[in-house]
Design a protein around this motif. Structure first.
Motif, PDB file in Angstrom:
ATOM      1  N   GLY A   1      46.762  26.105   8.262  1.00 54.97           N
ATOM      2  CA  GLY A   1      45.636  27.029   8.283  1.00 54.97           C
ATOM      3  C   GLY A   1      45.549  27.801   6.995  1.00 54.97           C
ATOM      4  O   GLY A   1      46.464  27.829   6.205  1.00 54.97           O
ATOM      5  N   GLY A   2      44.386  28.448   6.759  1.00 55.20           N
ATOM      6  CA  GLY A   2      44.190  29.227   5.547  1.00 55.20           C
ATOM      7  C   GLY A   2      44.454  30.690   5.757  1.00 55.20           C
ATOM      8  O   GLY A   2      44.776  31.150   6.856  1.00 55.20           O
TER       9      GLY A   2
ATOM     10  N   ARG B   1      35.220  28.492   5.438  1.00 55.79           N
ATOM     11  CA  ARG B   1      36.004  27.403   6.043  1.00 55.79           C
ATOM     12  C   ARG B   1      36.502  26.431   4.990  1.00 55.79           C
ATOM     13  O   ARG B   1      37.586  25.864   5.114  1.00 55.79           O
ATOM     14  CB  ARG B   1      35.154  26.702   7.102  1.00 55.79           C
ATOM     15  N   VAL B   2      35.699  26.244   3.919  1.00 60.01           N
ATOM     16  CA  VAL B   2      36.176  25.387   2.832  1.00 60.01           C
ATOM     17  C   VAL B   2      37.368  26.032   2.144  1.00 60.01           C
ATOM     18  O   VAL B   2      38.369  25.366   1.851  1.00 60.01           O
ATOM     19  CB  VAL B   2      35.046  25.105   1.823  1.00 60.01           C
ATOM     20  N   VAL B   3      37.294  27.328   1.902  1.00 66.09           N
ATOM     21  CA  VAL B   3      38.418  28.019   1.255  1.00 66.09           C
ATOM     22  C   VAL B   3      39.625  28.068   2.186  1.00 66.09           C
ATOM     23  O   VAL B   3      40.778  27.970   1.731  1.00 66.09           O
ATOM     24  CB  VAL B   3      37.994  29.417   0.779  1.00 66.09           C
ATOM     25  N   ASP B   4      39.418  28.182   3.489  1.00 64.65           N
ATOM     26  CA  ASP B   4      40.540  28.047   4.431  1.00 64.65           C
ATOM     27  C   ASP B   4      41.274  26.741   4.167  1.00 64.65           C
ATOM     28  O   ASP B   4      42.514  26.695   4.120  1.00 64.65           O
ATOM     29  CB  ASP B   4      40.042  28.042   5.880  1.00 64.65           C
ATOM     30  N   HIS B   5      40.512  25.677   4.005  1.00 66.51           N
ATOM     31  CA  HIS B   5      41.107  24.356   3.774  1.00 66.51           C
ATOM     32  C   HIS B   5      41.814  24.321   2.423  1.00 66.51           C
ATOM     33  O   HIS B   5      42.911  23.753   2.301  1.00 66.51           O
ATOM     34  CB  HIS B   5      40.016  23.289   3.838  1.00 66.51           C
ATOM     35  N   MET B   6      41.195  24.894   1.404  1.00 65.57           N
ATOM     36  CA  MET B   6      41.808  24.925   0.080  1.00 65.57           C
ATOM     37  C   MET B   6      43.145  25.652   0.116  1.00 65.57           C
ATOM     38  O   MET B   6      44.147  25.193  -0.449  1.00 65.57           O
ATOM     39  CB  MET B   6      40.867  25.599  -0.913  1.00 65.57           C
ATOM     40  N   VAL B   7      43.164  26.796   0.788  1.00 62.37           N
ATOM     41  CA  VAL B   7      44.407  27.579   0.879  1.00 62.37           C
ATOM     42  C   VAL B   7      45.467  26.814   1.659  1.00 62.37           C
ATOM     43  O   VAL B   7      46.651  26.801   1.296  1.00 62.37           O
ATOM     44  CB  VAL B   7      44.126  28.958   1.512  1.00 62.37           C
TER      45      VAL B   7
END
Length: 322
Positions: A320-321, A306-312
């Protein structure tokens, strides 16, 4: 998945990272799994060229079954705005080199998103942020005067003295008015910090039951873990030998996070680690909030996704990621 992204992490030297606890490496693993490229740079690798923020960056591939656990590419001198996202993940101390790095990162402006926002980090202190949330922090003062610290200890019987620029329980002293050497103890505690301002806070005996870390993403609680000090210690930091166990946020803790969320949003502090002892907010970690590995373990989750979703999402300007 869309086009592969280039993500730069400004981190500590790789040989000082603790593999069992390092959140940055966990994020890199997930980023690589999705087919994006990870790059790393240290604070000394950041520089300006005619006002243009640059980084001496290297690609990094991870393999934790081998030693060393990383394979680095050749050094490339790249403009920060040529990356899709920059992650400021350098641990404290928050010293002059750290602030110079923030000044360089801030010059990237709108050219590339930087998490957390360096301008927000410049005006935020992890130990002092709780004081900006009414009613959230235990009784506290900030002082460089040992007489003031001793008087506060007399008022509250027992206090902790915390440096303002460190992390993981480093440099914390405990003072008690029950002893006869309080004044000398206060002088010694402040002398250890070379006369700099420190946070003096009422000691919370509830720490024996644990110090709760709640990882907050874009103002919303994401995951949580309770860190219990080892026997004979009052420091509940994982790097100080604390054990971890499952927990749940209380209604009060959720209310405090909700109250702090607008402040974090204004400052661009999208990743944060809230620390609670006995319902009191003691720190808001924003330099390089961690404990995701421990949270995953006790919650049975893989929250790095979910953190990487946010980063993307931030890298691509989408909601969305991928």
């Amino acid at each position: 998945m869309g086009e592969a992204l280039d993500i730069l992490y400004v981190i500590d030297p790789l040989d000082v990272l603790i593999l069992e606890t390092e959140t940055s490496l966990l994020l890199m693993e997930e980023v690589a799994r999705r087919g994006h490229a990870n790059h790393v740079a240290r604070v000394p690798d950041l520089h300006l060229r005619q006002g243009e923020p640059m980084a001496l960056a290297r690609t990094i591939a991870l393999d934790f079954e081998r030693r060393p656990f990383h394979r680095l590419g050749e050094v490339e001198d790249r403009r920060l705005r040529d990356f899709d996202l920059v992650m400021m993940r350098k641990d404290p101390p928050v010293d002059v080199p750290y602030h110079v790095a923030l000044a360089i990162l801030a010059r990237a402006g709108d050219g590339v998103p930087v998490l957390n926002d360096p301008r927000g980090l410049m005006v935020s202190n992890e130990k002092l942020l709780p004081l900006d949330v009414p009613g959230a922090a235990p009784p506290s003062i900030v002082t460089a005067d040992p007489d003031v610290a001793a008087a506060f200890a007399r008022e509250h019987e027992e206090v902790v003295v915390k440096p303002l620029n460190e992390f993981s329980g480093r440099g914390i002293h405990r003072l008690s008015s029950r002893g006869s050497s309080l004044d000398a103890d206060a002088i010694g505690a402040l002398a250890a910090h070379e006369g700099r301002h420190v946070l003096v806070q009422r000691f919370l005996p509830e720490v024996a039951a644990g110090d709760k870390r709640i990882f907050v993403l874009a103002g919303e609680p994401l995951g949580w873990v309770n860190r219990v000090p080892r026997p004979g210690s009052f420091r509940a930091n994982i790097h100080q030998g604390a054990s971890v166990e499952p927990t749940e946020p209380t209604d009060r803790e959720r209310e405090v996070i909700a109250a702090a969320a607008p402040l974090l949003e204004r400052r661009g502090l999208e990743l944060a680690g809230f620390d609670f002892i006995g319902g009191w907010l003691t720190e808001i970690n924003v330099t390089s909030p961690s404990a995701l590995r421990q949270i995953d373990r006790v919650m049975g989750e893989e929250l790095e996704g979910r953190v990487v979703d946010h980063m993307v999402a931030r890298a691509t300007g989408r909601a969305g990621g991928a």
